[in-house]
Scaffold this motif. Structure first.
Motif, short mmCIF file in Angstrom:
data_model
loop_
_atom_site.label_atom_id
_atom_site.label_comp_id
_atom_site.label_asym_id
_atom_site.label_seq_id
_atom_site.Cartn_x
_atom_site.Cartn_y
_atom_site.Cartn_z
N THR A 185 63.46 51.10 83.80
CA THR A 185 63.59 50.45 82.49
C THR A 185 62.34 50.70 81.66
OG1 THR A 185 65.07 48.73 83.34
CG2 THR A 185 63.86 48.23 81.31
N ARG A 195 68.04 44.95 81.18
CA ARG A 195 67.61 46.27 80.69
C ARG A 195 67.92 46.43 79.21
NH1 ARG A 195 68.85 51.47 84.21
NH2 ARG A 195 66.88 50.76 85.14
N ALA A 241 58.69 44.54 81.99
CA ALA A 241 60.01 44.59 82.63
C ALA A 241 59.85 44.21 84.10
CB ALA A 241 60.60 45.99 82.52
#
Length: 255
Positions: free
Chosen positions: A47, A21, A36
């Motif tokens: 995230t 993250r 992500a």
């Protein structure tokens, strides 16, 4: 002032927490579009929301790095979202406690635990590399960073499977770098020490005092400190760096 990764696309596995993250956010801060990816889609989505809240662009992808088809689909999704793949951070991994192997010596580790740890931490990285490199070849190059560990550089008692997996990542990284340098694909590894993440909570609870006594800087690292190394390794400022295992451990492996 332009960011280090302006106009580039980046993929992060294990992006739902911790180092992943922090790196997704750092990539975005430096101008990259971020895919992500995480085993837990909700964590990846959180995230992505954090990236967008900070002014960046992101997509969330669910992936199991033990599933080759899922890894292929992850790379395809990142390319579809952003038109290509310039940077990849293969960070997904598990710790011994997650396979009920924490604190066990070699003779006590169950074969199933051994296999699962290596399947995620080592073979999972290979699966990601395989599909990322295939994409980067079509684009004329790219930069990849794999998460190894200080456990990929030294031995750690009662951590045989984890240590083997991380030593494997270092070796895999060096070989991938040699294999693909002529294709303008750089491959490096980052070797974190003990970092403040959910993955280290069990270890620090059991033996944190002893560990910190061995760290010259006398503290744990922060995920953001690993992220800075990853961003630099993916940037053009590291254009002559490939096959390296960068240690970020507060001096743990130096003594």
């Amino acid at each position: 002032m332009p960011g280090l990764l302006d106009g580039k696309s980046a993929l992060v596995t294990g992006a739902g927490s911790g180092i992943g993250r922090a790196t997704a956010l750092a990539f975005a801060r430096e101008g990259a579009w971020v895919a992500a990816a995480d085993l837990k889609l909700e964590a990846a989505q959180e995230t992505a929301r954090m990236v967008e809240a900070a002014g960046g662009q992101a997509v969330a992808i669910e992936v199991d790095v033990t599933d080759d088809a899922a890894v292929a689909a992850m790379v395809q999704a990142a390319v579809k979202a952003f038109g290509g793949l310039d940077c990849a951070f293969n960070n997904a991994g598990i710790a011994p406690y997650q396979v009920n192997a924490a604190g066990q010596k070699i003779a006590d580790v169950a074969p199933e635990a051994w296999q699962q740890l290596l399947d995620v931490n080592l073979t999972g990285v290979w699966r990601c590399l395989r599909h990322e490199v295939a994409q980067m070849r079509t684009q004329g190059g790219g930069a990849i960073v794999n998460t190894a560990s200080v456990a990929g550089l030294v031995g750690l008692p009662s951590s045989s499977a984890y240590v083997a997996s991380k030593h494997g990542v270092v070796g895999l990284t060096r070989t991938a770098a040699a294999d693909h340098a002529e294709e303008n694909i750089r491959v490096n590894a980052v070797c974190p020490g003990y970092i403040e993440t959910p993955m280290t909570e069990d270890t620090m609870r059991r033996k944190g005092e002893r560990i910190l006594a061995r760290v010259p800087m006398a503290r744990m690292g922060r995920p953001e400190e690993i992220a800075e190394a990853v961003v630099w390794l993916c940037s053009d400022r590291a254009s002559f760096v490939t096959g390296a295992a960068w240690t970020v451990d507060g001096g743990y492996s130096a003594v």
